[in-house]
Each structure stands twice: as C-alpha cells, then as structure tokens.
Design a protein around this motif. Structure first.
Motif, short mmCIF file in Angstrom:
data_model
loop_
_atom_site.label_atom_id
_atom_site.label_comp_id
_atom_site.label_asym_id
_atom_site.label_seq_id
_atom_site.Cartn_x
_atom_site.Cartn_y
_atom_site.Cartn_z
N ASP A 115 0.80 -1.23 0.00
CA ASP A 115 0.00 0.00 0.00
C ASP A 115 0.83 1.28 0.00
O ASP A 115 0.36 2.32 0.46
N GLU A 116 2.05 1.23 -0.51
CA GLU A 116 2.83 2.45 -0.64
C GLU A 116 2.15 3.41 -1.62
O GLU A 116 1.45 2.99 -2.54
N VAL A 117 2.38 4.70 -1.43
CA VAL A 117 1.80 5.74 -2.28
C VAL A 117 2.90 6.38 -3.11
O VAL A 117 4.02 6.60 -2.62
N ILE A 118 2.60 6.67 -4.38
CA ILE A 118 3.59 7.26 -5.28
C ILE A 118 3.21 8.71 -5.60
O ILE A 118 2.08 8.99 -5.98
N GLU A 119 4.16 9.62 -5.42
CA GLU A 119 3.98 11.01 -5.83
C GLU A 119 4.87 11.27 -7.05
O GLU A 119 6.04 10.89 -7.05
N VAL A 120 4.31 11.90 -8.06
CA VAL A 120 5.05 12.19 -9.29
C VAL A 120 5.22 13.69 -9.44
O VAL A 120 4.24 14.44 -9.42
#
Length: 206
Positions: A115-120
């Motif tokens: 459940d890691e979140v990715i910011e771009v």
C-alpha cells in the motif's frame, strides 16, 4: 539497502510502465500519473500475484514492463568502457542475461507491495526534449522517510524507454557497472556472462 533498492525499483517500475501502446506519446510524467491507479488496482486485486504465483508475476513483467525498457542501452551503460571490447555474440548474451537478472529480481520482489503511495513531480524538461528524468517519491508510511526515485528516459520511435533508475541517489546502471568491472577484471567477459548465468539460475529456484 540492496533489498530496499530492489523492492522500490520493482514497485515503481510497475507503476510507471503498465501503459497501453496508444499512450506512448503522452509526456512521461503524465504517463506515470495515469498509470498509478491502474497498477495499484492490479496489485491489490490479482490474487495470483498476492499469493506469489510466479507465472502471474512473470506474465505481468514480460507483457507490461519489458517493452518499455531499453535493455541494450542499460547493458551498454553498465559495461562502460568494456562495451567496446565485447564481441557481437557476447553482447547478445550479456543483454539477455542482464535482462533475465532484472526480471527474476523483480519477480521475486513484486509481492512485497504494501500500500505504498507514489507522488510524481511535474516534468521540468522542455516539451521537445529527447531525454528526461521523471522524478517520483515513494511514501512508505509507518514513520519511514519517503524514497526518491528518478527514471532516466529517452524518446524513441517506439515511445519513451527507461535506460536507468536511480533510487535514493543510487543509480541501477552505476551499481551494476561496479559489479561488472570487478567480474571482468577477475575472469574476463566470459567470466561475467558465466557469473550472470549462475545468478539467474539461483534466482529461478527462489
């Protein structure tokens, strides 16, 4: 650090590279944003992947990831100055074994998604640039520091291709270059190929 490096590369690579062919003209940063939700859904809903079924994992990698990597360029960069000394057949073997190494490393780590979140980050290069870096951050939660990921990409006739991934300042290509150089000094190019083949066989059984 090595385990984290492998895990994060796998996670974010999958987020980045599962895209339809028609999307190849989309700017790289937008491409990443558009695919994050889709891939998170796949990782959460595919029972085979969650159970660690190797055939499901390999199918995901081979059909959705490999077409968007330039493994020849990656191998060339990892070989550095030694690339010019390598015969044509040896180059083919090196590219094949290096690709297999990355695929099997990815497949063995892919089920670690939690459940890691990715910011771009927005793209800062010019619209007509032929190469660029897509900067992302992996938000791990649980009090852990975010991990920065940079994708070095180049525009080709087949769309944008990844030729290096940098995790927390550590380049995948540079990391392997050191290993490759050491192997070549000890046993030559054939020794490096043999070493990669042996490593791949050991990963196959895991």
């Amino acid at each position: 650090m090595k385990a984290l490096f492998n895990k994060i590369i796998v996670l974010v690579t999958c987020f980045l590279l599962i895209v339809p062919v028609s999307a190849k003209e989309i700017p790289p940063d937008q491409l990443v944003r558009n695919t994050v939700d889709e891939v998170i859904t796949i990782l959460k809903q595919d029972d085979g992947i969650k159970k660690g079924q190797k055939d499901r994992v390999l199918d995901l990698i081979e059909t959705k990831i490999l077409p968007h990597f330039n493994f020849t360029r990656m191998t060339q960069l990892a070989m550095g100055k030694n690339w010019s000394k390598v015969e044509a057949q040896q180059r083919k073997e090196l590219v094949s074994e290096f690709q297999t190494l990355l695929v099997r490393t990815y497949s063995n780590a892919l089920t670690n998604y939690r459940d890691e979140v990715i910011e771009v980050a927005p793209l800062t290069s010019q619209p007509d640039a032929k190469t660029t870096k897509v900067k992302t951050r992996v938000i791990q939660g649980r009090g852990k520091e975010p991990v920065p990921i940079d994708y070095s990409m180049e525009k080709t006739n087949q769309g944008w291709k990844v030729y290096d991934v940098t995790v927390a300042g550590v380049s995948l290509v540079t990391n392997y270059r050191s290993t490759f150089n050491s192997e070549i000094k000890k046993a030559g190019v054939e020794g490096l190929i043999a070493s990669l083949t042996k490593k791949n066989k050991s990963l196959e059984g895991q």
